[in-house]
Write a protein that holds these residues in place. Structure first.
Motif, PDB file in Angstrom:
ATOM      1  N   GLU A 132      16.051   4.593 -26.412  1.00 19.75           N
ATOM      2  CA  GLU A 132      16.547   5.918 -26.778  1.00 19.75           C
ATOM      3  C   GLU A 132      15.400   6.723 -27.399  1.00 19.75           C
ATOM      4  OE1 GLU A 132      19.476   7.102 -26.115  1.00 19.75           O
ATOM      5  OE2 GLU A 132      20.339   5.209 -25.364  1.00 19.75           O
ATOM      6  N   PRO A 133      15.352   8.014 -27.111  1.00 21.27           N
ATOM      7  CA  PRO A 133      14.310   8.839 -27.728  1.00 21.27           C
ATOM      8  C   PRO A 133      14.711   9.284 -29.121  1.00 21.27           C
ATOM      9  CG  PRO A 133      15.647  10.206 -26.304  1.00 21.27           C
ATOM     10  CD  PRO A 133      16.170   8.793 -26.165  1.00 21.27           C
ATOM     11  N   VAL A 134      13.735   9.663 -29.909  1.00 21.83           N
ATOM     12  CA  VAL A 134      13.986  10.351 -31.171  1.00 21.83           C
ATOM     13  C   VAL A 134      14.057  11.834 -30.844  1.00 21.83           C
ATOM     14  CG1 VAL A 134      13.056  10.934 -33.436  1.00 21.83           C
ATOM     15  CG2 VAL A 134      12.817   8.609 -32.536  1.00 21.83           C
ATOM     16  N   GLY A 135      15.177  12.466 -31.162  1.00 21.66           N
ATOM     17  CA  GLY A 135      15.347  13.886 -30.864  1.00 21.66           C
ATOM     18  C   GLY A 135      14.883  14.743 -32.025  1.00 21.66           C
ATOM     19  N   ASN A 136      13.839  15.541 -31.803  1.00 19.17           N
ATOM     20  CA  ASN A 136      13.304  16.418 -32.837  1.00 19.17           C
ATOM     21  C   ASN A 136      13.776  17.851 -32.588  1.00 19.17           C
ATOM     22  OD1 ASN A 136      11.131  14.689 -34.367  1.00 19.17           O
ATOM     23  ND2 ASN A 136      10.817  14.249 -32.193  1.00 19.17           N
ATOM     24  N   PRO A 137      14.606  18.416 -33.489  1.00 17.87           N
ATOM     25  CA  PRO A 137      15.066  19.794 -33.297  1.00 17.87           C
ATOM     26  C   PRO A 137      13.893  20.757 -33.249  1.00 17.87           C
ATOM     27  CG  PRO A 137      16.320  18.684 -35.022  1.00 17.87           C
ATOM     28  CD  PRO A 137      15.154  17.804 -34.724  1.00 17.87           C
ATOM     29  N   ALA A 138      13.964  21.717 -32.324  1.00 22.72           N
ATOM     30  CA  ALA A 138      12.890  22.704 -32.176  1.00 22.72           C
ATOM     31  C   ALA A 138      13.507  24.006 -31.696  1.00 22.72           C
ATOM     32  CB  ALA A 138      11.829  22.206 -31.207  1.00 22.72           C
ATOM     33  N   ASP A 139      14.044  24.793 -32.619  1.00 22.15           N
ATOM     34  CA  ASP A 139      14.724  26.032 -32.261  1.00 22.15           C
ATOM     35  C   ASP A 139      13.749  27.016 -31.618  1.00 22.15           C
ATOM     36  OD1 ASP A 139      17.040  25.033 -33.332  1.00 22.15           O
ATOM     37  OD2 ASP A 139      16.781  26.006 -35.285  1.00 22.15           O
ATOM     38  N   GLY A 140      14.236  27.669 -30.549  1.00 30.85           N
ATOM     39  CA  GLY A 140      13.419  28.690 -29.915  1.00 30.85           C
ATOM     40  C   GLY A 140      13.005  28.365 -28.500  1.00 30.85           C
ATOM     41  N   ASP A 165      12.038  15.486 -27.347  1.00 31.55           N
ATOM     42  CA  ASP A 165      12.311  14.053 -27.374  1.00 31.55           C
ATOM     43  C   ASP A 165      11.008  13.267 -27.485  1.00 31.55           C
ATOM     44  OD1 ASP A 165      15.109  13.939 -27.230  1.00 31.55           O
ATOM     45  OD2 ASP A 165      15.091  14.275 -25.072  1.00 31.55           O
ATOM     46  N   ALA A 166      11.055  12.176 -28.250  1.00 26.02           N
ATOM     47  CA  ALA A 166       9.891  11.308 -28.412  1.00 26.02           C
ATOM     48  C   ALA A 166      10.285   9.872 -28.094  1.00 26.02           C
ATOM     49  CB  ALA A 166       9.350  11.396 -29.839  1.00 26.02           C
ATOM     50  N   PHE A 167       9.642   9.299 -27.063  1.00 24.58           N
ATOM     51  CA  PHE A 167       9.844   7.895 -26.701  1.00 24.58           C
ATOM     52  C   PHE A 167       8.632   7.088 -27.177  1.00 24.58           C
ATOM     53  CE2 PHE A 167      12.344  10.136 -23.505  1.00 24.58           C
ATOM     54  CZ  PHE A 167      13.491   9.359 -23.374  1.00 24.58           C
ATOM     55  N   ARG A 168       8.877   5.990 -27.829  1.00 20.16           N
ATOM     56  CA  ARG A 168       7.793   5.073 -28.190  1.00 20.16           C
ATOM     57  C   ARG A 168       7.343   4.314 -26.946  1.00 20.16           C
ATOM     58  NH1 ARG A 168       4.242   4.098 -31.881  1.00 20.16           N
ATOM     59  NH2 ARG A 168       4.521   1.873 -31.536  1.00 20.16           N
ATOM     60  N   ILE A 169       6.018   4.213 -26.764  1.00 24.26           N
ATOM     61  CA  ILE A 169       5.481   3.395 -25.679  1.00 24.26           C
ATOM     62  C   ILE A 169       5.373   1.964 -26.186  1.00 24.26           C
ATOM     63  CG2 ILE A 169       3.528   2.992 -24.138  1.00 24.26           C
ATOM     64  CD1 ILE A 169       2.907   5.963 -24.305  1.00 24.26           C
ATOM     65  N   GLU A 170       6.077   1.064 -25.516  1.00 24.06           N
ATOM     66  CA  GLU A 170       6.132  -0.320 -25.968  1.00 24.06           C
ATOM     67  C   GLU A 170       5.290  -1.212 -25.052  1.00 24.06           C
ATOM     68  OE1 GLU A 170      10.363  -0.965 -26.146  1.00 24.06           O
ATOM     69  OE2 GLU A 170      10.551   0.148 -28.039  1.00 24.06           O
ATOM     70  N   ARG A 171       5.420  -2.483 -25.227  1.00 18.08           N
ATOM     71  CA  ARG A 171       4.588  -3.443 -24.503  1.00 18.08           C
ATOM     72  C   ARG A 171       4.692  -3.233 -22.995  1.00 18.08           C
ATOM     73  NH1 ARG A 171       4.883 -10.039 -25.251  1.00 18.08           N
ATOM     74  NH2 ARG A 171       3.151 -10.559 -23.821  1.00 18.08           N
ATOM     75  N   TYR A 181       3.062  21.016 -35.043  1.00 16.90           N
ATOM     76  CA  TYR A 181       3.709  19.861 -35.645  1.00 16.90           C
ATOM     77  C   TYR A 181       2.693  18.766 -35.916  1.00 16.90           C
ATOM     78  CZ  TYR A 181       8.166  21.773 -33.881  1.00 16.90           C
ATOM     79  OH  TYR A 181       9.248  22.569 -33.616  1.00 16.90           O
ATOM     80  N   GLU A 182       3.002  17.961 -36.904  1.00 16.00           N
ATOM     81  CA  GLU A 182       2.330  16.677 -37.090  1.00 16.00           C
ATOM     82  C   GLU A 182       3.244  15.609 -36.502  1.00 16.00           C
ATOM     83  OE1 GLU A 182       1.529  16.202 -41.232  1.00 16.00           O
ATOM     84  OE2 GLU A 182      -0.326  17.389 -41.162  1.00 16.00           O
ATOM     85  N   LEU A 183       2.656  14.655 -35.778  1.00 20.07           N
ATOM     86  CA  LEU A 183       3.425  13.592 -35.136  1.00 20.07           C
ATOM     87  C   LEU A 183       3.232  12.282 -35.874  1.00 20.07           C
ATOM     88  CD1 LEU A 183       5.028  12.282 -32.766  1.00 20.07           C
ATOM     89  CD2 LEU A 183       2.837  12.088 -31.555  1.00 20.07           C
ATOM     90  N   ASP A 184       4.337  11.677 -36.291  1.00 16.76           N
ATOM     91  CA  ASP A 184       4.313  10.334 -36.850  1.00 16.76           C
ATOM     92  C   ASP A 184       4.611   9.373 -35.700  1.00 16.76           C
ATOM     93  OD1 ASP A 184       4.777   7.875 -38.070  1.00 16.76           O
ATOM     94  OD2 ASP A 184       5.735   8.760 -39.828  1.00 16.76           O
ATOM     95  N   ALA A 185       3.566   8.744 -35.190  1.00 16.53           N
ATOM     96  CA  ALA A 185       3.720   7.892 -34.011  1.00 16.53           C
ATOM     97  C   ALA A 185       4.579   6.665 -34.280  1.00 16.53           C
ATOM     98  CB  ALA A 185       2.348   7.459 -33.496  1.00 16.53           C
ATOM     99  N   GLU A 186       4.689   6.258 -35.521  1.00 21.83           N
ATOM    100  CA  GLU A 186       5.480   5.072 -35.849  1.00 21.83           C
ATOM    101  C   GLU A 186       6.963   5.279 -35.598  1.00 21.83           C
ATOM    102  OE1 GLU A 186       4.566   1.992 -36.784  1.00 21.83           O
ATOM    103  OE2 GLU A 186       2.502   2.589 -36.381  1.00 21.83           O
ATOM    104  N   ASN A 187       7.452   6.486 -35.925  1.00 18.43           N
ATOM    105  CA  ASN A 187       8.890   6.721 -35.764  1.00 18.43           C
ATOM    106  C   ASN A 187       9.221   7.872 -34.820  1.00 18.43           C
ATOM    107  OD1 ASN A 187       8.402   9.072 -37.289  1.00 18.43           O
ATOM    108  ND2 ASN A 187       8.992   8.084 -39.209  1.00 18.43           N
ATOM    109  N   GLY A 188       8.200   8.497 -34.233  1.00 14.78           N
ATOM    110  CA  GLY A 188       8.438   9.571 -33.278  1.00 14.78           C
ATOM    111  C   GLY A 188       8.868  10.885 -33.882  1.00 14.78           C
ATOM    112  N   LYS A 189       8.708  11.028 -35.187  1.00 16.51           N
ATOM    113  CA  LYS A 189       9.146  12.237 -35.867  1.00 16.51           C
ATOM    114  C   LYS A 189       8.061  13.321 -35.825  1.00 16.51           C
ATOM    115  CE  LYS A 189      13.293  11.185 -37.501  1.00 16.51           C
ATOM    116  NZ  LYS A 189      14.507  11.980 -37.146  1.00 16.51           N
TER     117      LYS A 189
END
Length: 381
Positions: A219-227, A206-212, A253-261
Motif C-alpha cells: 500500500e502507498p503512503v498517501g500524502n495530501p497535496a491540495d491544488g 502516493d509514495a511506495f517504498r522500494i523493497e527487496r 517538500y522534504e521526503l522522509d524515505a523511511e516512511n514515505g512522508k
C-alpha cells in the motif's frame, strides 16, 4: 481554474492550421554535441524524432524511428494528450517510450543519431503515460482504470517484470480517464528508495517504498497535496519540487524515505499564469510550463529552503507549452498547439534566451473526446 483555462485554449485547436513542414533551422556551423528526442504520440504508429544539438543549442532534424506501438489520449485533454510528465526518458544510452494506445513500453538503444529498437513490452496496465529509471529499476505509470504502477528490472538491455511490483492506485477511473483525473507522473527518488506518483484531481502524492528485489510496498503512503499535483522533480538540495496545476503554483517538500512522508517546506508559490503543469530543473533554476497561458515561469530555492518565484513569465511559448527537457544547459520546451519545440539558453540569472525552434511536429487537434498530437521529450545530457 485549470479546467476553464484549458477548455478555453482547446476551443482554438480544432481550427488551427498546420505548422510549417520544416524540421527546424539549419545548424550554424557547429558540430553535434547532444541529442533531443521528441515523441510524436501518433495514434496510427508512435514514433520518436531525433534532433542533433550543436554547441549553440540549435536543433537540426536527423531521423525518425517507429516505436512499434500506438499513441493514445486521455479524455478531453486540450493540448497534452497524455496529460503527464516523463512519458519519454533517456538514461545511459537507452531511451524508454510509452505507447499509450497499445498499452506497451518501447526500449531503444541510442547508437550515434540512430535508435535501435530492442524491445516492446506490456506496460502492466492501461494507458501508460509516464515512467522513470534508476540503475536497473524501471517503473511505469498506467493512468487508465484503477491506475497501476508496474516495476521492471533492466538486465542486459532487456526489461523483465518484477513479481510484487505491480500496485494499484485505487483511482476507479474509466479507461481512458478524463485528463484531470488521470495520474500524471511516476518518479524514483535519487537514492532509489521510494516511488512517487502524483494523482492530479485526487490531490494526493502516493509514495511506495522500494523493497527487496525492486518490489513495492503493498500500500502507498498517501500524502495530501491540495491544488492538483502534476509534475515534479527532485531538487539539488534533497527535496521535491511539485507543480500544482489548479492553483498555478509550485510547492517544495522534504521526503522522509523511511516512511514515505512528504513535509511542505513553506507555502506554495503561485505564478499568476494558467495551467502550471510541467517542471524542469536546469542547474539551480526550475522552469514551469503553463499550458493555458503558453508561458514559462522560473523559480529557485531560497536560503531558507522555500520556493522563490524569479519571473512569472521568463519566456513565451509558441502555443500550448507542455513537456520539457534539458541538454547541455539549454531548456527545450514542447508547444502542443503550435507543433514546435523551442530551445532556450539559460543565462546566469535564470533568464531565458530563445536560440532555436524546431517546427513541423504533430499539433494538438481535438477529435471528439480525444486529442491527437505530440507529447514526450527527452535528451542526452
Amino acid at each position: 481554474m485549470i479546467v476553464a483555462a484549458l477548455v478555453s485554449l482547446a476551443g482554438t485547436l480544432g481550427v488551427a492550421g498546420p505548422a510549417s513542414a520544416s524540421d527546424g533551422p539549419s545548424r550554424r556551423g557547429g558540430t553535434t554535441e547532444g541529442l533531443v528526442f521528441v515523441q510524436t504520440n501518433n495514434f496510427l504508429g508512435n514514433s520518436i524524432r531525433v534532433y542533433e544539438r550543436d554547441g549553440a543549442g540549435v536543433l537540426t532534424f536527423s531521423d525518425e524511428f517507429a516505436t512499434g506501438g500506438l499513441g493514445g489520449s486521455t479524455l478531453n485533454p486540450p493540448v497534452d494528450p497524455l496529460a503527464s510528465q516523463s512519458s519519454l526518458v533517456y538514461r545511459d544510452g537507452l531511451l524508454f517510450a510509452v505507447n499509450a494506445g497499445s498499452n506497451t513500453v518501447t526500449l531503444f538503444r541510442v547508437k550515434g543519431t540512430e535508435l535501435e529498437r530492442l524491445q516492446v513490452i506490456w506496460s502492466g496496465g492501461l494507458l501508460p503515460v509516464s515512467l522513470d529509471v534508476h540503475d536497473d529499476l524501471v517503473y511505469v505509470l498506467n493512468a487508465g482504470g484503477e491506475g497501476v504502477v508496474q516495476g521492471y528490472r533492466l538486465d542486459d538491455d532487456e526489461l523483465h517484470p518484477i513479481r510484487g511490483a505491480q500496485r494499484s492506485l485505487g483511482l476507479d477511473n474509466p479507461n481512458p480517464p478524463p485528463f484531470g483525473d488521470a495520474p500524471a507522473q511516476v518518479g524514483i527518488d535519487p537514492e532509489g528508495e521510494v516511488v512517487l506518483v502524483t494523482t492530479k484531481s485526487h490531490d494526493v502524492i502516493d509514495a511506495f517504498r522500494i523493497e527487496r528485489g525492486g518490489q513495492l510496498s503493498k500500500e502507498p503512503v498517501g500524502n495530501p497535496a491540495d491544488g492538483m499535483p502534476f509534475g515534479f522533480t527532485f531538487d539539488h538540495r534533497g527535496g521535491v519540487m511539485v507543480t500544482l496545476a489548479a492553483t498555478n503554483a509550485v510547492i517544495r517538500y522534504e521526503l522522509d524515505a523511511e516512511n514515505g512522508k512528504l513535509s511542505a517546506v513553506g507555502p506554495a508559490v503561485p505564478n499568476g499564469q494558467m495551467a502550471s503543469c510541467w517542471i524542469q530543473r536546469v542547474g539551480e533554476f526550475y522552469y514551469v510550463a503553463n499550458a493555458g497561458s503558453s508561458t514559462i515561469s522560473s523559480y529557485r530555492i531560497g536560503d531558507d529552503g522555500q520556493v522563490v518565484l524569479i519571473a512569472a513569465v521568463a519566456a513565451k511559448g509558441d502555443g500550448g507549452t507542455i513537456d520539457m527537457t534539458t541538454s547541455g544547459g539549454f531548456l527545450y520546451v514542447q508547444n502542443g498547439a503550435a507543433g514546435t519545440v523551442q530551445g532556450f539558453e539559460v543565462l546566469d540569472d535564470g533568464a531565458l534566451r530563445l536560440v532555436t525552434t524546431a517546427t513541423g511536429l504533430p499539433q494538438a487537434v481535438n477529435e471528439g473526446q480525444i486529442t491527437t498530437g505530440m507529447e514526450g521529450i527527452a535528451a542526452t545530457p
